[in-house]
Design an enzyme around this catalytic site. Structure first.
Site, PDB file in Angstrom:
ATOM      1  N   GLU A  93       0.827  -1.197   0.000  1.00  0.00           N
ATOM      2  CA  GLU A  93       0.000   0.000   0.000  1.00  0.00           C
ATOM      3  C   GLU A  93       0.873   1.263   0.000  1.00  0.00           C
ATOM      4  O   GLU A  93       1.945   1.289   0.589  1.00  0.00           O
ATOM      5  CB  GLU A  93      -0.928  -0.004   1.218  1.00  0.00           C
ATOM      6  CG  GLU A  93      -1.962  -1.122   1.105  1.00  0.00           C
ATOM      7  CD  GLU A  93      -3.002  -1.110   2.229  1.00  0.00           C
ATOM      8  OE1 GLU A  93      -4.180  -1.287   1.912  1.00  0.00           O
ATOM      9  OE2 GLU A  93      -2.623  -0.937   3.398  1.00  0.00           O
ATOM     10  N   CYS A 106       3.567   8.569   1.241  1.00  0.00           N
ATOM     11  CA  CYS A 106       4.134   7.613   2.193  1.00  0.00           C
ATOM     12  C   CYS A 106       4.375   6.308   1.440  1.00  0.00           C
ATOM     13  O   CYS A 106       3.429   5.678   0.975  1.00  0.00           O
ATOM     14  CB  CYS A 106       3.150   7.418   3.343  1.00  0.00           C
ATOM     15  SG  CYS A 106       3.696   6.190   4.530  1.00  0.00           S
ATOM     16  N   CYS A 113       6.837  -7.197   7.026  1.00  0.00           N
ATOM     17  CA  CYS A 113       7.984  -6.697   7.792  1.00  0.00           C
ATOM     18  C   CYS A 113       8.418  -7.779   8.771  1.00  0.00           C
ATOM     19  O   CYS A 113       7.580  -8.450   9.370  1.00  0.00           O
ATOM     20  CB  CYS A 113       7.604  -5.427   8.554  1.00  0.00           C
ATOM     21  SG  CYS A 113       8.984  -4.730   9.485  1.00  0.00           S
ATOM     22  N   CYS A 117       6.973  -5.583  15.483  1.00  0.00           N
ATOM     23  CA  CYS A 117       6.541  -4.754  16.610  1.00  0.00           C
ATOM     24  C   CYS A 117       5.104  -5.167  16.961  1.00  0.00           C
ATOM     25  O   CYS A 117       4.283  -5.383  16.061  1.00  0.00           O
ATOM     26  CB  CYS A 117       6.577  -3.279  16.241  1.00  0.00           C
ATOM     27  SG  CYS A 117       8.202  -2.758  15.671  1.00  0.00           S
ATOM     28  N   CYS A 120       1.927  -3.127  15.566  1.00  0.00           N
ATOM     29  CA  CYS A 120       1.881  -2.741  14.147  1.00  0.00           C
ATOM     30  C   CYS A 120       1.170  -3.791  13.301  1.00  0.00           C
ATOM     31  O   CYS A 120       1.495  -4.971  13.351  1.00  0.00           O
ATOM     32  CB  CYS A 120       3.306  -2.519  13.648  1.00  0.00           C
ATOM     33  SG  CYS A 120       3.395  -2.175  11.883  1.00  0.00           S
ATOM     34  N   LEU A 224      10.970   5.313  18.486  1.00  0.00           N
ATOM     35  CA  LEU A 224      11.519   5.034  19.820  1.00  0.00           C
ATOM     36  C   LEU A 224      10.455   4.362  20.693  1.00  0.00           C
ATOM     37  O   LEU A 224      10.665   3.273  21.204  1.00  0.00           O
ATOM     38  CB  LEU A 224      12.026   6.339  20.443  1.00  0.00           C
ATOM     39  CG  LEU A 224      12.932   6.190  21.654  1.00  0.00           C
ATOM     40  CD1 LEU A 224      14.170   5.378  21.330  1.00  0.00           C
ATOM     41  CD2 LEU A 224      13.354   7.566  22.181  1.00  0.00           C
ATOM     42  N   ASN A 302      -3.165   3.903  16.415  1.00  0.00           N
ATOM     43  CA  ASN A 302      -4.271   3.570  15.511  1.00  0.00           C
ATOM     44  C   ASN A 302      -4.609   2.103  15.663  1.00  0.00           C
ATOM     45  O   ASN A 302      -3.815   1.248  15.279  1.00  0.00           O
ATOM     46  CB  ASN A 302      -3.869   3.851  14.063  1.00  0.00           C
ATOM     47  CG  ASN A 302      -3.645   5.323  13.814  1.00  0.00           C
ATOM     48  OD1 ASN A 302      -4.453   6.154  14.205  1.00  0.00           O
ATOM     49  ND2 ASN A 302      -2.529   5.661  13.203  1.00  0.00           N
ATOM     50  N   CYS A 345      -0.827   5.495  10.141  1.00  0.00           N
ATOM     51  CA  CYS A 345       0.410   4.813  10.530  1.00  0.00           C
ATOM     52  C   CYS A 345       0.113   3.466  11.153  1.00  0.00           C
ATOM     53  O   CYS A 345      -0.723   3.358  12.044  1.00  0.00           O
ATOM     54  CB  CYS A 345       1.147   5.601  11.588  1.00  0.00           C
ATOM     55  SG  CYS A 345       1.718   7.161  11.040  1.00  0.00           S
TER      56      CYS A 345
HETATM   57  N1  SAH Z   1       9.426   0.308   9.836  1.00  0.00           N
HETATM   58  C1  SAH Z   1       9.635   1.696  10.004  1.00  0.00           C
HETATM   59  C2  SAH Z   1       8.784   2.553   9.126  1.00  0.00           C
HETATM   60  C3  SAH Z   1       7.354   2.158   8.928  1.00  0.00           C
HETATM   61  S1  SAH Z   1       6.272   2.285  10.315  1.00  0.00           S
HETATM   62  C4  SAH Z   1       9.468   2.090  11.465  1.00  0.00           C
HETATM   63  O1  SAH Z   1       8.989   1.284  12.241  1.00  0.00           O
HETATM   64  O2  SAH Z   1       9.860   3.190  11.808  1.00  0.00           O
HETATM   65  C5  SAH Z   1       5.958   4.037  10.440  1.00  0.00           C
HETATM   66  C6  SAH Z   1       5.558   4.499  11.830  1.00  0.00           C
HETATM   67  O3  SAH Z   1       4.247   4.010  12.185  1.00  0.00           O
HETATM   68  C7  SAH Z   1       6.494   4.016  12.912  1.00  0.00           C
HETATM   69  O4  SAH Z   1       6.844   5.041  13.793  1.00  0.00           O
HETATM   70  C8  SAH Z   1       5.646   2.973  13.593  1.00  0.00           C
HETATM   71  O5  SAH Z   1       6.088   2.732  14.893  1.00  0.00           O
HETATM   72  C9  SAH Z   1       4.293   3.594  13.533  1.00  0.00           C
HETATM   73  N2  SAH Z   1       3.211   2.672  13.832  1.00  0.00           N
HETATM   74  C10 SAH Z   1       3.204   1.330  13.727  1.00  0.00           C
HETATM   75  N3  SAH Z   1       2.017   0.806  14.131  1.00  0.00           N
HETATM   76  C11 SAH Z   1       1.257   1.860  14.485  1.00  0.00           C
HETATM   77  C12 SAH Z   1      -0.094   1.982  14.947  1.00  0.00           C
HETATM   78  N4  SAH Z   1      -0.873   0.911  15.102  1.00  0.00           N
HETATM   79  N5  SAH Z   1      -0.563   3.207  15.213  1.00  0.00           N
HETATM   80  C13 SAH Z   1       0.196   4.297  15.008  1.00  0.00           C
HETATM   81  N6  SAH Z   1       1.469   4.253  14.546  1.00  0.00           N
HETATM   82  C14 SAH Z   1       1.993   3.039  14.301  1.00  0.00           C
HETATM   83 FE1  SF4 Z   2       7.983  -3.167  10.862  1.00  0.00          FE
HETATM   84 FE2  SF4 Z   2       5.731  -2.088  11.723  1.00  0.00          FE
HETATM   85 FE3  SF4 Z   2       7.790  -2.331  13.388  1.00  0.00          FE
HETATM   86 FE4  SF4 Z   2       7.904  -0.534  11.383  1.00  0.00          FE
HETATM   87  S1  SF4 Z   2       6.481  -0.509  13.114  1.00  0.00           S
HETATM   88  S2  SF4 Z   2       9.501  -1.977  12.002  1.00  0.00           S
HETATM   89  S3  SF4 Z   2       6.751  -1.623   9.785  1.00  0.00           S
HETATM   90  S4  SF4 Z   2       6.672  -4.028  12.455  1.00  0.00           S
END
Ligand code: SAH
Ligand code: SF4
Length: 354
Positions: A93, A106, A113, A117, A120, A224, A302, A345
């Site tokens: 996407e 974006c 991935c 995390c 996410c 972070l 989110n 995000c």
């Molecule tokens: N992998 C990279 C870039 C993609 S994620 C990273 O983790 O930085 C982009 C941003 O969205 C990151 O700061 C991530 O922590 C945040 N993010 C992930 N899941 C989210 C969620 N459910 N709600 C809001 N932000 C989220």
């Molecule tokens: Fe991967 Fe999502 Fe973690 Fe970014 S926030 S590193 S996209 S798992």
């Protein structure tokens, strides 16, 4: 017949080498490079300063494609999300986020991935494959196509001004292709988005952070999300491999190379997990200790179907922001965009939701 060579994703040197193979000189490569990246050509017939014969020969040897737009959705707030499909059927996407006088695209760097995390949606999908440089760049090109924002086709006020590498995937797990793509996106003779308008976000893959600084010079954002290793490892298991201190040392080095740019620390506000005033104070101590020119971006969580967290209350988010601001740190609260179409995000995912 052998497979055609895709032009989108080639840099000028690569293009020059391929054209030399069919006996064409360097200046032709330059002309074609401009058709691809300045004018956004999608067909060799558009290349009117090349002879008919050459256009036909190019079409035999090369392809000039865009990913297929499978679906597109436009949110109430005008955020625009595309589900794109590449030649092998894999999907990602891409999101366009318009603001009053500018807009950011974006872009994604991987299908899925591997970082995993816990908050996410993309991370819950596992990794399928890396995107190529061409596939990364082509997402931006789709946005320019849709909004007719190629320099030669648009009116004066072009809106697509910024790029955030914050879509699906961890860019520093695909660092070679991401660097090649960023070089194309910021090449003044091509797509020409200024380095200052490009931000790459990483979960902190320390060994590759400085390559981005040295080889591209774009702005850095670090996810972070917690003020100490104990809490960060809980929500981001990758922290056990690259703990906070190592990430912040890499940030110090980054700032020496890419001077006069703040590093943005993204901080997801998770109810009862990392959103107390004590967490804010620990964060401030950390920044003071490492003396990094830092600003924060507080991100409301989110939610997505099946997620294990709740967003922090507005009161808690504002109190947290105030605490950081009292110590001199900018800490804007990110406005969630495109939530109604799961474009915000951490909500991106290319497989069907069940
Ligand atoms: N992998 C990279 C870039 C993609 S994620 C990273 O983790 O930085 C982009 C941003 O969205 C990151 O700061 C991530 O922590 C945040 N993010 C992930 N899941 C989210 C969620 N459910 N709600 C809001 N932000 C989220
Ligand atoms: Fe991967 Fe999502 Fe973690 Fe970014 S926030 S590193 S996209 S798992």
């Amino acid at each position: 017949m052998s497979e055609k060579i895709e032009l989108v994703g080639l840099n000028l040197e690569e293009l020059t080498a391929h054209l030399a193979e069919i006996g064409e000189p360097k200046f032709r490569a330059k002309q074609i490079y401009q058709w691809v990246y300045v004018h956004g050509a999608t067909d060799f017939e558009q290349m009117t300063n090349l002879s008919k014969d050459l256009r036909a020969r190019l079409a035999e040897k090369f392809s000039l494609t865009r990913p297929k737009i499978v679906t597109e959705q436009i949110s109430k707030d005008k955020t625009h999300k595309w589900l794109l499909e590449f030649a092998d059927g894999q999907r990602i996407e891409t999101v366009y986020i318009p603001e009053a006088d500018r807009g950011s695209v974006c872009i994604s760097t991987q299908v899925g991935c591997a970082v995993g995390c816990t908050f996410c949606h993309t991370g819950s999908q596992k990794i399928t494959r890396n995107l190529t440089a061409g596939e990364i760049v082509s997402q931006f090109m789709v946005a320019r196509d849709v909004y007719k924002e190629w320099p030669s086709t648009s009116q004066e006020n072009r809106m697509i001004s910024n790029i955030v590498v914050m879509g699906m995937g961890e860019p520093l797990h695909n660092v070679d292709n991401v660097i090649a793509a960023l070089k194309l996106l910021t090449d003044g003779d091509g797509i020409a988005i200024s380095k200052r308008k490009v931000t790459l976000s990483t979960s902190g893959i320390v060994p590759n952070m400085l390559r981005i600084a040295k080889e591209t010079g774009v702005k850095l954002a670090v996810s972070l999300h917690a003020p100490n290793n104990e809490k960060r490892s809980q929500i981001m298991p990758i922290n056990k491999r690259y703990p906070i201190e190592e990430i912040l040392q890499a940030c110090q080095e980054y700032q020496k190379i890419v001077t006069s740019r703040f590093i943005t620390f993204e901080y997801l506000m998770l109810d009862g997990i990392n959103d107390s005033l004590d967490d804010a104070r620990q964060l401030i101590d950390l920044m003071k200790k490492f003396k990094i020119g830092a600003k924060f971006n507080l991100i409301p969580f989110n939610p997505w179907p099946g997620c294990p967290y709740q967003p922090s209350s507005n009161n808690r988010v504002h109190a947290f922001a105030k605490e950081l601001e009292k110590s001199g740190f900018a800490a804007p609260i990110r406005v969630a965009r495109g939530q109604d179409i799961l474009a915000a995000c951490g909500q991106l995912k290319s497989k069907k939701l069940v």
